[in-house]
Design an enzyme around this catalytic site. Sequence first.
Site: not given
Length: 254
Positions: A12, A15, A130, A143
């Site tokens: 947190c 972003g 993502s 990633y």
Amino acid sequence: MSRTSTVLITGCSSGFGLETARFFLDKGWRVVATMRTPREDLLPRSELLRVLPLDVTDAESIRQCLRDAGPIDALVNNAGVGLLSPLEAVDMANARALYETNVLGTIAMTQAVLPQFRERRAGVVVNVTSSVTLKSLPLLSVYTGSKAAVNAFTESLALELEPFNIRARLVLPGRSPSTSFGDNARKLMSPGVPEAYVEFRDRVFAAVRDASTPVTHAQDVAEAVWRAVTDPQAPMRIPAGADAVALATSLATN
């Protein structure tokens, strides 16, 4: 869930995680906002807010955080790191560190909250991954692999948790130039990038920073996480951001 339900959100400090914490506070939820180095000044003061230290790669840190947090109703695994680099230039120590946070950290946090969810026969786990898992992009192979692993983990986990009335869902953000992802991802890049990749790398970096095409904003992710937590009919995968939604729609219609 009642307005006094509690959500614990990892990552947190900026972003998506920071905006999601704000969003849940505005909705009247109790929020446990966690970060490696707690900062009380990032979020508005509220009796519903608790800011706690958490390193998702450290078992004792996880145990202490959950002891301090008390009972929670939802876990949002948002903490993660990026790595933007040609594979040839990736230091394996950095690759391992990335998987330790993105994959094993998510698994460890989820495992830690499941006993209380199972005993109450209620709870939600939301894992933020993502949209690169829907359409691959260059220089993000390590990633992308980590986020694809979390997708598969979550979808399998959901099946074993369903008998206990525990839901597991995914939020898939798109490209977000307004966040610090790109800068943070480059921090793990080894300095010795082979010359053959340099021009290509620079073009990709420019594209990552380009805000002239549809992108994802932190608010989009917060809204998607809210839906995943509060809507029992929410789909397994929820794209977040104009670019992610467009991509998911195109894949669904092709």
